[in-house]
Design an enzyme around this catalytic site. Structure first.
Site, PDB file in Angstrom:
ATOM      1  N   LYS A  82     -12.718  40.409   0.647  1.00 43.73           N
ATOM      2  CA  LYS A  82     -13.212  39.364   1.537  1.00 43.73           C
ATOM      3  C   LYS A  82     -14.509  38.774   0.977  1.00 43.73           C
ATOM      4  O   LYS A  82     -15.330  39.505   0.413  1.00 43.73           O
ATOM      5  CB  LYS A  82     -13.469  39.984   2.916  1.00 43.73           C
ATOM      6  CG  LYS A  82     -13.701  38.971   4.027  1.00 43.73           C
ATOM      7  CD  LYS A  82     -13.818  39.668   5.366  1.00 43.73           C
ATOM      8  CE  LYS A  82     -14.216  38.697   6.451  1.00 43.73           C
ATOM      9  NZ  LYS A  82     -14.463  39.346   7.731  1.00 43.73           N
ATOM     10  N   LYS A  98     -21.496  38.139   2.107  1.00 42.68           N
ATOM     11  CA  LYS A  98     -22.887  37.872   1.712  1.00 42.68           C
ATOM     12  C   LYS A  98     -23.518  39.089   1.043  1.00 42.68           C
ATOM     13  O   LYS A  98     -24.554  38.981   0.408  1.00 42.68           O
ATOM     14  CB  LYS A  98     -23.702  37.443   2.922  1.00 42.68           C
ATOM     15  CG  LYS A  98     -23.744  38.464   4.043  1.00 42.68           C
ATOM     16  CD  LYS A  98     -24.213  37.833   5.341  1.00 42.68           C
ATOM     17  CE  LYS A  98     -23.925  38.730   6.520  1.00 42.68           C
ATOM     18  NZ  LYS A  98     -23.932  38.032   7.786  1.00 42.68           N
ATOM     19  N   LYS A 118     -18.574  51.176   8.564  1.00 40.77           N
ATOM     20  CA  LYS A 118     -20.003  50.894   8.405  1.00 40.77           C
ATOM     21  C   LYS A 118     -20.842  52.165   8.296  1.00 40.77           C
ATOM     22  O   LYS A 118     -21.826  52.205   7.567  1.00 40.77           O
ATOM     23  CB  LYS A 118     -20.500  50.035   9.582  1.00 40.77           C
ATOM     24  CG  LYS A 118     -19.986  48.607   9.513  1.00 40.77           C
ATOM     25  CD  LYS A 118     -20.517  47.756  10.644  1.00 40.77           C
ATOM     26  CE  LYS A 118     -20.017  46.329  10.517  1.00 40.77           C
ATOM     27  NZ  LYS A 118     -20.454  45.481  11.619  1.00 40.77           N
TER      28      LYS A 118
END
Length: 339
Positions: free
Chosen positions: A201, A204, A118
């Protein structure tokens, strides 16, 4: 150490960062629903404190928290069977989180692969919260003395950290106070992949809306996305081994199995030999039957959020009946208050 008996209790949460997908539903929420009917107390959480480890628009965060709660309720999580909360309304999470900041070691936190993913190359500009949030995640779980956590593969490392923190706390203070929580990883589609690329994966954050099924999608949108999902030219195999080098085919079969509550082998026994021109409409019909009632109920709940707010307020009261004595006892063990 004594053999302390802990109440079988499940805790799990999802970040209210917007846009619930089929991946969230099959990978987490569907299992949350089934576990509330097993021999556990169940606590399910909108982890808004985790969401703010990266900047959130305040109005969007409030909307997303309510929408996630609506998704939980519409999917079948019953406020009469489970405790439903948003994390920030139960202050013991953050209070125990600080104690665990002092138990966890820097080396443990630096090994967390999700922080590296991240923060990327810009780790020096990442928030301290993003670095430290696995200790708060441990507190989320252990402030309930949760014995089981349903998790996806990507969160398994964080649960191992939770176990390490519990073990170190118990050892440091000579107690058997926190349980060594067990992960629960099961189901045909615990990891749902993109409809455009079976190696990625479902997310969103993917720029293509066609890559995912959103839990707010209408029935015709769901059907259209499945009909247009990427596949290969071959027919479906008659056994699972035949899906090994076919990521898109495997993903659609996994989704079918998870939605129908059957095994991959059962799907292939029924559809093996079929072309995607036959299989996709069957999957679309199944997905619409299972998902459109959820999106309809989410829309109803979001139309007047007072019902959601009441559920979360009641959940916070129920949660604090569990968390307040556990935090108090933790403070006593550490020596911060008298016993």
């Amino acid at each position: 150490m004594s053999d302390t008996t802990f109440t079988p209790r499940v805790f799990s949460g999802i970040q209210p960062s917007g846009g619930l997908t089929l991946g969230n539903y099959l990978g987490a929420i569907k299992r949350f629903v089934s576990m509330q009917d097993e021999d556990y107390e169940t606590v399910y959480c909108m982890v808004d404190l985790h969401a703010i480890t990266v900047w959130q628009d305040p109005k969007a965060l409030m909307h997303n928290t309510r929408e996630l709660a609506a998704g939980f309720i519409a999917s079948g999580i019953s406020p009469d069977k489970s405790i439903l909360i948003n994390q920030s309304q139960v202050p013991e999470h953050a209070q125990l989180g600080w104690i665990f900041n002092c138990v966890a070691r820097m080396g443990w936190m630096q090994r967390m692969t999700q922080f590296k993913d991240k923060a990327g190359k810009n780790a020096q500009n990442a928030s301290l919260g993003l670095f430290g949030y696995p200790a708060l995640m441990a507190a989320d779980i252990l402030v309930y003395h949760a014995t089981h956590v349903p998790v996806g593969e990507d969160q398994k490392q964080h649960l191992e950290l939770t176990r390490d923190i519990a073990t170190k706390f118990n050892h440091d203070f000579g107690v058997d106070f926190f349980p060594i929580t067990e992960p629960v990883i099961k189901g045909a589609a615990t990891r749902v992949m993109s409809l455009r690329d079976g190696s990625k994966k479902m997310s969103k954050s993917d720029p293509s809306d066609a890559s995912r099924i959103n839990m707010t999608d209408a029935a015709d949108t769901i059907a259209k996305k499945i009909r247009k999902a990427k596949t290969d030219p071959d027919a479906l195999p008659s056994e699972a081994k035949g899906l090994e080098d076919r990521p898109e085919a495997r993903n659609l079969v996994n989704i079918y199995a998870a939605l129908a509550d059957i095994s991959v082998d059962q799907v292939l026994a029924e559809h093996g030999g079929a072309q995607f021109g036959t299989f996709k409409p069957a999957l679309a019909d199944l997905a619409v039957a299972k998902l459109s009632p959820i999106s309809d109920e989410m829309a109803r709940l979001m139309d007047d959020v007072t019902e959601i707010d009441k559920v979360l307020a009641r959940g916070a009261e129920q949660a604090r009946e569990i968390t307040t004595p556990i935090l108090k006892k933790t403070y006593e063990i550490v020596g911060m208050i008298g016993s």
